[in-house]
Design a protein around this motif. Structure first.
Motif, PDB file in Angstrom:
ATOM      1  N   ARG A  14      -2.734  24.879  47.427  1.00  0.00           N
ATOM      2  CA  ARG A  14      -3.512  24.285  46.337  1.00  0.00           C
ATOM      3  C   ARG A  14      -3.283  25.000  45.011  1.00  0.00           C
ATOM      4  O   ARG A  14      -3.850  24.622  43.991  1.00  0.00           O
ATOM      5  N   ARG A  15      -2.470  26.082  45.046  1.00  0.00           N
ATOM      6  CA  ARG A  15      -2.255  26.812  43.804  1.00  0.00           C
ATOM      7  C   ARG A  15      -1.363  26.031  42.859  1.00  0.00           C
ATOM      8  O   ARG A  15      -0.443  25.337  43.275  1.00  0.00           O
ATOM      9  N   ARG A  16      -1.624  26.217  41.577  1.00  0.00           N
ATOM     10  CA  ARG A  16      -0.780  25.567  40.586  1.00  0.00           C
ATOM     11  C   ARG A  16       0.429  26.464  40.337  1.00  0.00           C
ATOM     12  O   ARG A  16       0.464  27.605  40.768  1.00  0.00           O
ATOM     13  N   SER A  17       1.404  25.903  39.628  1.00  0.00           N
ATOM     14  CA  SER A  17       2.555  26.740  39.332  1.00  0.00           C
ATOM     15  C   SER A  17       2.129  27.823  38.334  1.00  0.00           C
ATOM     16  O   SER A  17       1.098  27.716  37.666  1.00  0.00           O
ATOM     17  N   LEU A  18       2.937  28.870  38.264  1.00  0.00           N
ATOM     18  CA  LEU A  18       2.588  30.000  37.416  1.00  0.00           C
ATOM     19  C   LEU A  18       3.889  30.607  36.891  1.00  0.00           C
ATOM     20  O   LEU A  18       4.827  30.817  37.660  1.00  0.00           O
ATOM     21  N   SER A  19       3.920  30.879  35.598  1.00  0.00           N
ATOM     22  CA  SER A  19       5.091  31.558  35.039  1.00  0.00           C
ATOM     23  C   SER A  19       4.643  32.809  34.310  1.00  0.00           C
ATOM     24  O   SER A  19       3.520  32.882  33.810  1.00  0.00           O
ATOM     25  N   LEU A  20       5.529  33.791  34.279  1.00  0.00           N
ATOM     26  CA  LEU A  20       5.265  35.020  33.543  1.00  0.00           C
ATOM     27  C   LEU A  20       6.374  35.232  32.519  1.00  0.00           C
ATOM     28  O   LEU A  20       7.532  34.901  32.786  1.00  0.00           O
ATOM     29  N   VAL A  21       5.983  35.763  31.374  1.00  0.00           N
ATOM     30  CA  VAL A  21       6.988  36.227  30.418  1.00  0.00           C
ATOM     31  C   VAL A  21       6.711  37.709  30.204  1.00  0.00           C
ATOM     32  O   VAL A  21       5.626  38.079  29.749  1.00  0.00           O
ATOM     33  N   LEU A  22       7.674  38.536  30.596  1.00  0.00           N
ATOM     34  CA  LEU A  22       7.523  39.965  30.374  1.00  0.00           C
ATOM     35  C   LEU A  22       8.365  40.303  29.141  1.00  0.00           C
ATOM     36  O   LEU A  22       9.543  39.922  29.077  1.00  0.00           O
ATOM     37  N   ALA A  77       8.081  52.835   3.862  1.00  0.00           N
ATOM     38  CA  ALA A  77       9.078  53.098   2.815  1.00  0.00           C
ATOM     39  C   ALA A  77       9.432  51.830   2.045  1.00  0.00           C
ATOM     40  O   ALA A  77      10.290  51.837   1.176  1.00  0.00           O
ATOM     41  N   GLY A  78       8.756  50.717   2.416  1.00  0.00           N
ATOM     42  CA  GLY A  78       8.971  49.467   1.697  1.00  0.00           C
ATOM     43  C   GLY A  78      10.096  48.619   2.264  1.00  0.00           C
ATOM     44  O   GLY A  78      10.443  47.581   1.697  1.00  0.00           O
ATOM     45  N   GLU A  79      10.690  49.034   3.387  1.00  0.00           N
ATOM     46  CA  GLU A  79      11.770  48.228   3.949  1.00  0.00           C
ATOM     47  C   GLU A  79      11.181  47.082   4.752  1.00  0.00           C
ATOM     48  O   GLU A  79      10.116  47.211   5.345  1.00  0.00           O
ATOM     49  N   ASN A  80      11.917  45.988   4.859  1.00  0.00           N
ATOM     50  CA  ASN A  80      11.530  44.884   5.731  1.00  0.00           C
ATOM     51  C   ASN A  80      12.023  45.189   7.135  1.00  0.00           C
ATOM     52  O   ASN A  80      13.215  45.362   7.364  1.00  0.00           O
ATOM     53  N   ILE A  81      11.110  45.310   8.072  1.00  0.00           N
ATOM     54  CA  ILE A  81      11.497  45.640   9.446  1.00  0.00           C
ATOM     55  C   ILE A  81      11.533  44.350  10.256  1.00  0.00           C
ATOM     56  O   ILE A  81      10.513  43.671  10.376  1.00  0.00           O
ATOM     57  N   PRO A  82      12.679  43.991  10.821  1.00  0.00           N
ATOM     58  CA  PRO A  82      12.731  42.790  11.657  1.00  0.00           C
ATOM     59  C   PRO A  82      12.058  43.069  13.012  1.00  0.00           C
ATOM     60  O   PRO A  82      12.188  44.175  13.545  1.00  0.00           O
ATOM     61  N   LEU A  83      11.327  42.082  13.512  1.00  0.00           N
ATOM     62  CA  LEU A  83      10.648  42.240  14.815  1.00  0.00           C
ATOM     63  C   LEU A  83      11.374  41.394  15.845  1.00  0.00           C
ATOM     64  O   LEU A  83      11.711  40.236  15.586  1.00  0.00           O
ATOM     65  N   SER A  84      11.602  41.953  17.029  1.00  0.00           N
ATOM     66  CA  SER A  84      12.210  41.155  18.094  1.00  0.00           C
ATOM     67  C   SER A  84      11.758  41.666  19.456  1.00  0.00           C
ATOM     68  O   SER A  84      11.341  42.822  19.597  1.00  0.00           O
ATOM     69  N   LEU A  85      11.806  40.763  20.405  1.00  0.00           N
ATOM     70  CA  LEU A  85      11.398  41.086  21.775  1.00  0.00           C
ATOM     71  C   LEU A  85      12.538  40.756  22.723  1.00  0.00           C
ATOM     72  O   LEU A  85      13.273  39.793  22.484  1.00  0.00           O
ATOM     73  N   ALA A  86      12.650  41.537  23.784  1.00  0.00           N
ATOM     74  CA  ALA A  86      13.521  41.129  24.897  1.00  0.00           C
ATOM     75  C   ALA A  86      12.595  40.551  25.948  1.00  0.00           C
ATOM     76  O   ALA A  86      11.655  41.214  26.389  1.00  0.00           O
ATOM     77  N   MET A  87      12.800  39.270  26.292  1.00  0.00           N
ATOM     78  CA  MET A  87      11.842  38.598  27.174  1.00  0.00           C
ATOM     79  C   MET A  87      12.496  38.128  28.463  1.00  0.00           C
ATOM     80  O   MET A  87      13.595  37.574  28.442  1.00  0.00           O
ATOM     81  N   GLY A  88      11.784  38.354  29.565  1.00  0.00           N
ATOM     82  CA  GLY A  88      12.253  37.853  30.849  1.00  0.00           C
ATOM     83  C   GLY A  88      11.241  36.856  31.382  1.00  0.00           C
ATOM     84  O   GLY A  88      10.038  37.108  31.352  1.00  0.00           O
ATOM     85  N   VAL A  89      11.739  35.718  31.857  1.00  0.00           N
ATOM     86  CA  VAL A  89      10.848  34.662  32.346  1.00  0.00           C
ATOM     87  C   VAL A  89      11.048  34.501  33.849  1.00  0.00           C
ATOM     88  O   VAL A  89      12.181  34.460  34.319  1.00  0.00           O
TER      89      VAL A  89
END
Lengths: 444, 379
Positions: free
Chosen positions: A108-116, A195-207
């Protein structure tokens, strides 16, 4: 009719006839007694009203004290499961939520996904600008994840620079789409360093998704973790500093296709999906009991989930008909085995799975379909799926038929041993089901 | 069995007639009277002279019950001569509550015998721990012996009580009468009618039967708050709110403790039994209908299936707090007991500082707040 008390008071004063005038002395004595009665009634009322009012106030104070205690306890509990920096659920909170999702019958469980997800470059940033600035980045990423995870989804801070997204009810496709949206949102977010620099943000994601990648939480997290590391290792990102997304089992694309097929079965017919989950679960249990290899068990899980995939092309009016089928309709339904085989046979590395799917309606005595294979000529995984399939069909409710009691389902399996099913497998399976039932009784 | 009940009023003498000349060693004379009898014991002495061979027993009261009447400073007397049954009496001095259990054991040893059917025990009301007295009696007597009785009263004053020992009213004594023989029938019933209310509190400071604090606050202040302007009537008005005690929340059996005195100097309250630290306490209250219903139930409990048609004596021992609550309507509870008993039953009794009778499980215990009936007849 006088009040019984007044009658008694008159009687005690010797006034037998209440209509006769009492003597002067009796009259005064009566007035005294009546007056005393009034006084007692006043005192009673005073005592009752006062004690009621005080005890009500005390109960109210008690209630308020209890409510305050409960609120404090809830706050303490919340602190224990929440990351104070980002306000997201912490590691413990994540596992509590996952445990909740795993309650109930597997079917009866529904599907489930994880993103790490792992935040790229946090250590370098901390070393360069200090932890206070690193904390600002974590808070900002936390906010973005939160915005992308409306309930019932939950965003958690899983570790130092690791986040976990719990996505109940979502299959892999939907989880991947979310990961890509997140990737895009982060790409458009600017974080300015001290210091006023623009820092890019990124993630490594596993599904990773359940049940395609795993059927337990531990294995699902492990699958998401592997995928995340694969994403981290991937050198070629679409552009420098962009997020990377990887799926569990991405050594080939077969599993994406399988996941789509499982979702398609769910969309077509919820019963078939639930039934397939139960078949997968029991086929794996039987395989474990027979000490089959991990590879065979994995094949059985997928075969269990896909064994009825051919029903996708059976018309609804036949598939969901609430009553006996005509001979023609039955022939149509029988086609699902061949159709299923056709649907998945072009996928590479699926030999065992294809055999299990194509043989799950073969009978041990050779009278099954589609090929009429007999005894051990029927591939092992096919014989296993056949038993799990029959058992699941008997123990699940259908709209037109109640589930059979466990004892009757076992009796039916035993009756079919040697004719419909491999008798050795039936003996092992019956033991396994009986042990499960005993466990359920003990738990109840 | 021959039975009569008579009453003595100072200045009026005996009514409806003088005590009959039924003196014998099979005769029991039971007397309940006001504490002032201690000041002028002549009437008791005269009764002793009238019944030299009989067994005289009695105690002071917080109100004498005679039929369906209740009066103060009278003597309510029952004279009962058995045809077949026999009788014995025993008395023990008690100078402090610590001697209570030994007193019970001593009485039981004096009265024990193969054909003993029942024991009616009457105790000093101020210096005896009723629970310990009952434990002493129960330790010696077999379960088949019905033990009932009560603690002597002193109106709502709690100053002095008496019990008849050796024919005279004396303070600091426990007396008992034993009834012997197959022909004697003894039935009993006991019922309260009080309800717990308000929050349950922890006993945070106490010593023996002295209570200092509940939930860390002075217990005496709590009583004064609940009583309001009626606090000036303490300790008597404290009887309006007995304490129900239990050792922990899982304990379904609640003990009832009733106030005996207050000590303003130490801000403490003295109860009729122990108030152990760590126990949970809850106030109790009564209402008129529940008390009358309780009295009626006690009467019904005291009915026995094999009751005969001969003379029947009901000894009603009711808790003084009930009289305080019922006030002018107190007679209704003694009417209720008589209505529930067989027609022709004669009733005497008294308002007490504690009642003794078996519980539903057969074990005898001290009660507070109940109406307790002992019904005696002979085949």
């Amino acid at each position: 009719m006088l009040h019984p008390l007044l009658e008694r008071q008159l009687k005690r004063l010797g006034v037998a006839d209440a209509s006769a005038a009492p003597s002067y002395d009796s009259w005064h004595a009566l007035l005294e007694r009546v007056s005393r009665t009034y006084r007692e009634a006043d005192q009673d009322r005073y005592t009752i009203e006062r004690s009621l009012s005080i005890s009500s106030r005390e109960m109210q104070e008690l209630y308020e004290a209890l409510a305050a205690e409960k609120a404090a306890l809830e706050r303490a509990t919340d602190l224990a499961i929440r990351d104070p920096l980002t306000g997201l659920a912490n590691h413990r909170g994540a596992h509590l939520r996952l445990d909740e999702l795993m309650q109930g019958e597997p079917g009866r469980r529904r599907s489930l996904s994880l993103v790490l997800a792992d935040l790229d470059g946090l250590k370098l940033f901390n070393d360069t600008y200090g932890h206070a600035s690193g904390d600002d980045i974590l808070r900002l990423v936390g906010q973005i994840l939160q915005q992308h995870c409306p309930p019932p989804a939950v965003a958690c801070r899983y570790g130092g620079d690791e986040f976990l997204l719990i996505l109940p009810g979502r299959g892999r496709k939907s989880a991947l789409a979310l990961a890509r949206r997140l990737s895009s949102a982060l790409g458009h977010t600017k974080f300015r360093s001290p210091a006023g620099e623009n820092i890019p943000l990124s993630l490594a994601m596993g599904v990773a998704s359940m049940p395609v990648d795993a059927v337990t939480i531990e294995k699902l997290i492990a699958a998401a973790d592997s995928a995340m590391y694969a994403a981290k290792r991937r050198e070629a990102r679409p552009r420098p500093n962009s997020s990377a997304v990887s799926e569990a089992g991405t050594a080939n694309n077969v599993f994406g296709v399988l996941d789509s097929l499982v979702e398609a079965i769910d969309a077509k017919d919820h019963y078939t999906r639930r039934h397939s989950d139960v078949v997968a679960e029991y086929a794996m249990k039987l395989a474990a009991r027979l000490s089959l290899s991990d590879e065979s068990q994995r094949a059985l899980r997928i075969a269990g989930l896909l064994h009825d995939v051919g029903k996708l092309v059976i018309p609804d009016e036949v598939l969901k008909k609430p009553g006996p089928l005509t001979a023609e309709e039955f022939n149509q339904v029988k086609q699902h085995v061949v159709i299923g085989e056709v649907l998945i046979r072009e996928l590479p590395q699926l030999k065992d799975i294809i055999q299990a799917v194509s043989c799950h309606h073969e009978r041990y005595d050779g009278t099954g379909y589609p090929r009429g294979l007999r005894g051990r000529r029927i591939p092992l995984l096919g014989r296993i799926i056949a038993i799990a399939d029959a058992y699941s069909a008997m123990v699940l409710d259908r709209p037109y038929r109640k589930a059979l009691p466990l004892g009757q389902a076992i009796a039916e399996l035993e009756a079919g041993a040697g004719s419909q099913f491999d008798p050795e497998m039936v003996a092992v399976f019956v033991d396994l089901v009986a042990e499960d039932a005993k466990l359920i009784r003990i738990a109840a | 069995m021959k039975l009569t009940t008579v009453r003595y009023r100072p200045g009026e003498g005996w009514s409806p007639e003088a005590p009959p000349a039924w003196d014998s060693n099979q005769t029991v004379v039971i007397v309940f009277g006001g504490s002032s009898v201690l000041d002028s014991p002549d009437t008791i002495r005269e009764l002793g002279a009238l019944y030299p061979r009989s067994h005289l027993i009695g105690c002071s009261s917080s109100g004498e019950i005679f039929g369906t009447d209740i009066a103060d400073d009278t003597l309510a007397v029952a004279v009962m001569r058995f045809d077949h049954g026999s009788v014995a009496t025993a008395s023990v001095p008690v100078s402090s509550a610590e001697e209570s259990r030994a007193a019970g054991e001593s009485l039981a040893k004096q009265l024990a015998g193969p054909s003993l059917r029942g024991v009616l025990v009457l105790s000093d009301g101020l210096n005896v721990n009723g629970s310990e007295l009952v434990r002493g009696l129960s330790a010696i007597l077999p379960k088949s012996v019905v033990v009932t009785g009560g603690l002597a009263g002193d109106g709502d004053r709690f100053e002095r009580t008496w019990v008849i020992a050796d024919g005279m009213p004396r303070s600091g004594f426990v007396s008992a009468v034993g009834l012997y023989g197959e022909s004697i029938k003894i039935a009993h019933g006991s019922k309260g009618g009080w309800d717990i209310f308000g929050p349950e509190r922890m006993v945070t400071r106490s010593r023996g039967n002295v209570l200092y604090e509940l939930d860390g606050k002075p217990a005496l202040e709590l009583y004064k708050e609940y009583l309001g302007e009626r606090a000036s009537g303490l300790p008597a008005t404290g009887l309006l709110f007995p304490l129900a005690l239990r050792s922990d929340p899982s304990d379904n059996e609640q003990l009832v403790r009733t106030i005996l005195a207050v000590d303003e100097g130490h801000h403490s309250m003295i109860f009729a039994g122990d108030i152990p630290k760590g126990h949970r306490a809850q106030l109790m209250k009564a209402n008129f209908d529940r008390l009358i219903e309780g009295a009626s139930s006690a009467g019904l409990m005291a009915r026995s299936p094999d009751e005969g048609s001969g003379p029947t004596l009901a000894i009603a021992i009711s808790y003084v707090g009930r009289r305080l609550v019922l006030g002018e309507r107190t007679e209704e509870e003694v009417e209720a007991t008589l209505e529930a008993l067989p027609a022709g039953t004669q009733q005497i009794g008294f308002y007490s500082y504690g009642e003794i009778s078996p519980l539903a499980n057969g074990r005898c215990d001290l009660h507070n707040q109940t109406m307790t009936l002992t019904v005696i007849s002979e085949d």
